[in-house]
Write a protein that holds these residues in place. Structure first.
Motif, short mmCIF file in Angstrom:
data_model
loop_
_atom_site.label_atom_id
_atom_site.label_comp_id
_atom_site.label_asym_id
_atom_site.label_seq_id
_atom_site.Cartn_x
_atom_site.Cartn_y
_atom_site.Cartn_z
N THR A 1 10.23 27.34 23.51
CA THR A 1 9.79 25.87 23.45
C THR A 1 10.16 25.55 21.88
O THR A 1 10.19 26.19 21.08
N SER B 1 -0.63 20.37 20.71
CA SER B 1 0.19 21.27 20.15
C SER B 1 -0.25 22.62 19.93
O SER B 1 0.55 23.42 19.57
N ALA C 1 -7.05 6.56 9.47
CA ALA C 1 -6.49 6.95 8.02
C ALA C 1 -5.22 5.99 7.87
O ALA C 1 -4.74 5.37 9.01
N MET D 1 -7.92 16.34 11.16
CA MET D 1 -7.30 15.29 10.36
C MET D 1 -5.62 15.48 10.55
O MET D 1 -5.36 16.63 10.49
N VAL E 1 -3.93 7.82 12.30
CA VAL E 1 -3.64 6.44 12.13
C VAL E 1 -3.50 5.98 13.60
O VAL E 1 -3.38 4.58 13.58
N TRP F 1 9.68 13.72 16.83
CA TRP F 1 8.77 14.29 16.10
C TRP F 1 7.60 14.64 16.78
O TRP F 1 6.95 13.57 17.11
N HIS F 2 7.61 16.05 16.99
CA HIS F 2 6.20 16.53 17.43
C HIS F 2 5.45 15.67 18.56
O HIS F 2 6.22 15.33 19.49
N ASP G 1 -6.71 9.59 3.51
CA ASP G 1 -7.72 10.53 3.99
C ASP G 1 -8.41 11.08 2.72
O ASP G 1 -9.48 11.64 2.89
N GLN H 1 6.88 20.81 8.37
CA GLN H 1 6.32 19.58 7.98
C GLN H 1 6.31 19.16 6.54
O GLN H 1 6.80 19.78 5.67
N ILE I 1 8.75 19.89 22.95
CA ILE I 1 7.20 20.12 22.56
C ILE I 1 6.55 18.83 22.56
O ILE I 1 5.51 18.42 22.33
N PRO J 1 1.97 27.81 26.71
CA PRO J 1 1.92 29.27 25.87
C PRO J 1 0.46 29.73 25.81
O PRO J 1 -0.52 29.05 25.88
N THR K 1 -3.45 15.55 12.90
CA THR K 1 -2.92 16.81 13.95
C THR K 1 -3.43 16.38 15.34
O THR K 1 -4.64 16.10 15.31
N ASN K 2 -2.67 17.04 16.40
CA ASN K 2 -2.86 16.83 17.63
C ASN K 2 -3.01 17.81 18.28
O ASN K 2 -2.21 18.15 19.34
N ARG L 1 12.17 21.87 19.59
CA ARG L 1 12.45 20.34 19.20
C ARG L 1 13.61 19.71 19.61
O ARG L 1 14.47 20.24 19.79
N1 MGD Z 1 4.71 25.04 22.39
C1 MGD Z 1 4.94 25.04 20.97
N2 MGD Z 1 3.85 24.19 20.37
C2 MGD Z 1 3.92 23.99 19.00
C3 MGD Z 1 5.12 24.33 18.44
C4 MGD Z 1 6.47 24.84 19.14
O1 MGD Z 1 7.27 25.01 18.46
N3 MGD Z 1 6.13 25.36 20.52
N4 MGD Z 1 5.32 24.04 17.26
C5 MGD Z 1 4.15 23.95 16.29
C6 MGD Z 1 4.42 23.43 15.03
S1 MGD Z 1 5.47 24.26 13.94
C7 MGD Z 1 3.97 22.34 14.39
S2 MGD Z 1 3.80 21.85 12.77
C8 MGD Z 1 2.71 21.65 15.26
C9 MGD Z 1 2.88 20.02 14.95
O2 MGD Z 1 1.92 19.67 15.91
P1 MGD Z 1 0.79 18.51 15.63
O3 MGD Z 1 0.34 18.67 13.90
O4 MGD Z 1 -0.26 18.44 16.53
O5 MGD Z 1 1.82 17.09 15.74
P2 MGD Z 1 1.93 15.68 15.25
O6 MGD Z 1 2.49 14.72 16.17
O7 MGD Z 1 2.82 15.70 13.96
O8 MGD Z 1 0.33 15.22 15.09
C10 MGD Z 1 0.13 14.47 13.58
C11 MGD Z 1 -1.12 13.25 14.00
O9 MGD Z 1 -1.36 13.08 12.73
C12 MGD Z 1 -1.16 11.79 12.76
N5 MGD Z 1 -0.95 11.12 11.42
C13 MGD Z 1 0.04 10.90 11.05
N6 MGD Z 1 0.01 10.52 9.53
C14 MGD Z 1 -1.16 10.63 9.33
C15 MGD Z 1 -1.79 10.55 7.89
O10 MGD Z 1 -1.52 10.31 7.07
N7 MGD Z 1 -3.20 10.76 8.12
C16 MGD Z 1 -4.05 11.07 9.27
N8 MGD Z 1 -5.35 11.30 9.45
N9 MGD Z 1 -3.35 11.11 10.60
C17 MGD Z 1 -1.82 10.98 10.35
C18 MGD Z 1 -0.56 11.16 13.76
O11 MGD Z 1 -0.56 9.84 14.33
C19 MGD Z 1 -0.59 12.40 14.80
O12 MGD Z 1 -1.43 12.28 15.96
O13 MGD Z 1 2.92 21.90 16.73
C20 MGD Z 1 3.03 23.31 17.06
N10 MGD Z 1 3.00 23.61 18.38
#
Ligand code: MGD
Ligand code: MGD
Ligand code: SF4
Ligand code: MO
Length: 878
Positions: free
Chosen positions: A586, A411, A449, A404, A433, A593-594, A482, A339, A660, A676, A406-407, A588
């Motif tokens: 699993t 994920s 946000a 905050m 956001v 992106w995510h 934030d 990230q 993913i 998973p 993340t989803n 990318r």
């Molecule tokens: N099966 C499987 N699962 C995985 C992975 C995998 O390889 N396989 N990888 C993992 C990894 S490495 C990661 S990093 C995660 C990622 O997974 P998540 O963090 O859940 O994914 P994002 O879609 O990036 O979620 C970010 C959220 O924050 C919001 N957002 C964006 N910018 C901002 C901001 O400035 N402020 C606020 N408050 N919100 C904001 C976006 O709209 C979004 O809803 O997934 C993990 N899950």
């Protein structure tokens, strides 16, 4: 907020460009952004930024397509009702205060993200650990980097990444382990290619033959989870060849007594058997490694996301320490981060397992941090790590949760249970956001946000370079950054002076002071000389890397100053279970992106992979009866999900790969988080996302089709398969089902309707015209062909659209327009267009393709794909 930097004024435009940082990956590319309208921006690479020197990949290049306000959450809500900021913030503060009063500080938690800026992260960490007095703040970095963090701490004494991108330019051998760099860190990959063109060798270790692997000098498609065997074997080989750095070992490394004896079983043959690759190939890798002092070993999720992730990290670090390949130009182990601000989060200490500023929970650190914060409390011990945290929510032990950036409903592993937990939690706050996210649906309070392009702060990239992210637009609606949201809650919980920040610069200066506070060099994370120049100094801050060249002097931040070799054993590789004979991997896709809350808005990024696919080896597909392009159901002990099957010999037999990115909002199936298991590495708490026991079965469908809308369908599709992508003037849905296709009519809007039916093939084609424009189109068939989507997509916005006959044919009379899947997003070139050019003009290399049709000449993300096309064409021709 920050004034734009007037430095990069594009010639004659009269507009000034603002220097900022890309919203996406840990490469941390600098961007030069020129605001051209209310919510419009022209994006270019910042030629002066050391991370990218002007280059951007497909995602960065198309950031401008994602800055509109469509889908944004623009005011706070309580329940489903709009609320004022005062009401919403008061409620959050009261519910957290009341819960703590009744059940103690460990009954509440924050779950945050490597997509927060450092300033946001700092304030959240301070509020939880210093004022609420619990360490129940964990982050999605737990799912991402935590095994690397744990491995660094075990080997070096501190979580320090001892590498920079300059090392890639100086390396003679680059080893990529569990990293699809060409897709996930494209600008770093371009740097690697450039180095390879100058003679360096590239080895890729990945069970799949990715686009990264295709261009390597050597690809080892090892059995998943066998990395420790491979690395231990390399170390045994280096010892036998006499290429250990004995002086470095003697002076700077602590070696446990039985360390070398533990490597005895890792001979070439045993390794080849464990890794399921020919011994000759393993030997080629070992010879290359042993013979090349300037080696960079770069690793990411194929290493981290494993039940033995930390051991795998240490196996790599052992190899570099014992050969003295650390702290020297071109020689380093390199954990590349995912990230944009995964590293900044680690620097503020925003993981449940660290306290603050690279300090752990030792009594002296707790005292130091509490004194610095003048805080009423300080967390006593590490808090709950992500998987345990959501388990505690499900068991009712966490009664108030704030999520905050993340989803987790998508994920987290075992996402169905995470959803159950969120549904039963008495109080859930979500700061995001976007209005519609799978997680947001569970929130009692939603806080809008500010997003990329509206926020000011800093981020740290993979190589420890800190860069400013700068606001391009005013805050939209009632959105707030934030840091502001968190400090307002802190103040309303009663800590007014501790959270009296007026701007990100105030927080940055405090962060700098804490990094340097009573730091005589024992903590390598320090920011000497930073934080000066007042607010203007912050506004003008240029990118800089902290920590210089770590370990160049051979000194490590451990009590005795020595690094540690950590004995690591290869875990027995689990035999396939009869009920779950396959292994599910699993990861990318290049242009998503995510959970796609941002890339999903960019039509140009949507077409590289428009649907979630399950990749399966031809032998498995034949045995199980799965046809290319048909639907298939993947099941694991945790749950099941649907995908479109694609047969690929880039997969190892017995293994499946799924992406993913898809969510409830973009797909009726393909929700990978359901699959998973919630099992984690014992050291780091990182889930093992890369291998889950699984099975796959074909799914019978009666019809397939697609629908196009100027906007969205009248109601959500409820057929077996419906996946959505954004197109220039609306949305495109790929569909399949087993019921009566006539039922699809109710999803169409009203308007003038033209229709063609072919009973023999069970085909129906419908176009709906409203106000002289194409408002929707539906193409369904049971046995026939479907037209390609490209030309119809273009008709969506047009007034008037093409004649009815052409619309129903899906193409203008007499012309074929099938471009195939989009390969080059910058020039909008499909597979078929590129292949035609290669054949007609007899193109033989990537540069020639670029010269002929432009492909690959802008962002370069598709160059690996072009190389592969050329290669297969050449083999074909020969
Ligand atoms: N099966 C499987 N699962 C995985 C992975 C995998 O390889 N396989 N990888 C993992 C990894 S490495 C990661 S990093 C995660 C990622 O997974 P998540 O963090 O859940 O994914 P994002 O879609 O990036 O979620 C970010 C959220 O924050 C919001 N957002 C964006 N910018 C901002 C901001 O400035 N402020 C606020 N408050 N919100 C904001 C976006 O709209 C979004 O809803 O997934 C993990 N899950
Ligand atoms: N396009 C795009 N880029 C991204 C992101 C994105 O969502 N989209 N997300 C960002 C984030 S947060 C992250 S963490 C990074 C992740 O970047 P990467 O780690 O490169 O991406 P992944 O696709 O998760 O997994 C990498 C590879 O690990 C391999 N692998 C699986 N099991 C094993 C194993 O046992 N051993 C070895 N050696 N390899 C194995 C997989 O086959 C896969 O090709 O990407 C970042 N960049
Ligand atoms: S490589 Fe691409 S996604 Fe990553 S920071 Fe650079 S432009 Fe952004
Ligand atoms: Mo990640």
């Amino acid at each position: 907020m920050t004034a734009p930097l007037p430095t990069l004024s594009p010639e004659g435009s009269g507009l000034s460009a603002i220097r900022t940082t890309c919203a996406y990956c840990g490469v941390g590319c600098g961007i030069s952004a020129t605001v051209t309208g209310e919510r419009a921006v022209r994006i270019a690479g910042d030629a002066d930024h050391p991370a990218n020197r002007g280059r951007l990949c497909s995602k960065g290049t198309h950031l401008g397509e994602t800055v509109g306000l469509e889908g944004r959450l623009l005011h706070p809500t309580i329940g489903s009702k709009r609320a004022s900021w005062d009401k919403a913030l008061d409620l959050v503060a009261k519910r957290f205060r009341d819960t703590i009063a009744q059940h103690g500080p460990n009954s509440v938690a924050f779950y945050v993200s490597g997509q927060l800026l450092t300033e946001d992260y700092y304030v959240a960490n301070k509020l939880m650990k210093g004022f609420i007095g619990s360490a129940n703040i964990d982050t999605n970095s737990r799912l991402c980097m935590s095994s690397a963090v744990a491995g660094h701490v075990r080997a070096f004494g501190e979580d320090v990444v001892p590498a920079s991108y300059d090392d890639l330019d100086a390396a003679d051998l680059i080893v990529l382990v569990g990293s699809n760099t060409a897709w996930c860190h494209p600008i770093v990959y371009q740097r690697i290619r450039a180095r390879c063109e100058a003679g360096a060798k590239l080895v890729v270790i990945d069970p799949r033959r990715t686009e990264t692997a295709e261009q390597a000098d050597l690809h080892l498609p090892i059995r998943p989870g066998s990395d420790v065997a491979l690395m231990n074997g390399a170390l045994a080989w280096c010892r036998d060849q006499g290429v250990l750095d004995q002086a470095f070992l003697a002076d700077h490394v602590a070696v446990p007594a039985d360390f070398w004896a533990g490597l005895e079983s890792f001979d070439l043959w045993s390794v080849a058997r464990a890794c399921d690759v020919p011994a000759a190939e393993v030997r080629r890798f070992y010879e290359l490694f042993a013979g090349t002092p300037r080696t960079v070993t770069m690793f990411s999720q194929g290493i981290n996301q494993s039940l033995a992730g930390t051991d795998q990290v240490n196996a790599i670090l052992n190899l570099h320490l014992a050969t003295g390949r650390i702290g020297k130009p071109g020689a380093a182990p390199f954990s590349i981060t995912g990230q944009p601000n995964a590293m900044g989060g680690r620097e503020v200490g925003g993981l449940a397992s660290t306290l603050a500023a690279h300090m752990d929970f030792a009594p002296e650190n707790r005292a130091l941090v509490q004194r610095f914060w003048s805080s009423p409390a300080i967390a006593e011990k590490p808090g709950l790590k992500a998987v345990d945290l959501f388990r505690a929510v499900g068991e009712g032990r966490i009664k108030a949760l704030w999520i905050m950036a993340t989803n987790p409903a998508v994920s987290m592993p075992d996402a169905a249970r995470v959803r159950d937990a969120l549904a039963t939690c008495p109080f859930v706050v979500v700061s995001d956001v976007m209005e519609k996210t799978d997680t947001g649906g569970f929130a009692h309070v939603r806080l809008p946000a500010a997003g990329w392009g509206e926020k000011d702060g800093t981020v740290t990239n993979s190589e420890r370079m800190i860069s400013r992210q700068r606001a391009l637009f005013p805050l939209p609606g009632e959105a707030r950054p934030d840091w502001w949201i968190v400090k307002e809650v802190g103040r309303r919980m009663g800590w007014k002076s501790a959270f009296a920040y007026d701007r990100p610069a105030d927080i940055w200066r405090e962060h700098v002071r804490l990094a340097n506070y009573r730091n005589d060099g024992a903590r390598l994370f320090a920011l000497p000389g930073q934080g000066g120049g007042g607010n203007a100094g912050y506004d003008e801050m240029a990118p800089f890397r902290w920590g210089g060249t770590p370990f160049a002097d051979g000194h490590f931040p451990t009590p005795d100053g020595r690094a540690r070799l950590v004995p690591v054993a290869q875990k027995p590789i689990a035999q396939p279970l009869s009920q779950w004979p396959l292994t599910l991997n699993t990861g990318r896709y290049r242009d998503h992106w995510h959970t796609m809350t941002r890339t999903g808005l960019a039509p140009k990024l949507a077409r590289h992979r428009a649907e979630p696919l399950v990749e399966i080896h031809p032998d498995d597909a034949a045995r199980i009866g799965i046809c290319d392009g048909a639907l298939a159901r993947v099941a694991t002990p945790q749950g099941e999900s649907l995908y479109r099957a694609t047969i690929s010999d880039a997969q190892r037999p017995g293994e499946l790969f799924v992406p993913i990115h898809w969510t409830d909002h973009t797909s009726s199936g393909g929700r990978t988080g359901m699959l998973p298991r919630p099992l984690t590495d014992p050291e780091s708490g990182q889930p093992g996302f890369k291998s889950t026991p699984a099975t796959i079965a074909p799914v019978a469908t009666r019809w397939r089709g697609f629908a196009l809308f100027a906007g969205e369908p009248a109601r959500p599709f409820d057929c077996l398969w419906a996946t959505r992508i954004t197109v220039a003037a609306g949305s495109l849905w790929e569909l399949a089902g087993d019921g009566d296709p006539a039922r699809l009519d109710r999803f169409l809007p009203g308007g003038e309707r033209v229709e063609a039916v072919d009973h023999a093939r069970g085909t129906r084609r419908i176009a709906i015209l409203a106000d002289g424009r194409l408002a929707a189109a539906l193409f369904v068939t049971e046995r026939g062909e479907l037209p390609t989507r490209d030309w119809l997509i273009k008709q969506l916005g047009e007034a008037p659209p093409a004649a009815a006959a052409a619309l129903l044919a899906g193409r203008p009379a007499g012309v074929t327009v099938d471009r195939g899947p989009i390969v080059c997003t910058c020039f909008d070139l499909g597979l078929r267009t590129i292949l035609a050019a290669i054949r007609e003009r007899q193109l033989t290399d990537v540069a020639a393709v670029g010269a002929a049709i432009g492909a690959g000449t802008n962002c370069g993300s598709c160059r690996p794909a072009l190389a592969r096309l050329l290669q297969s064409e050449n083999t074909h021709a020969a």
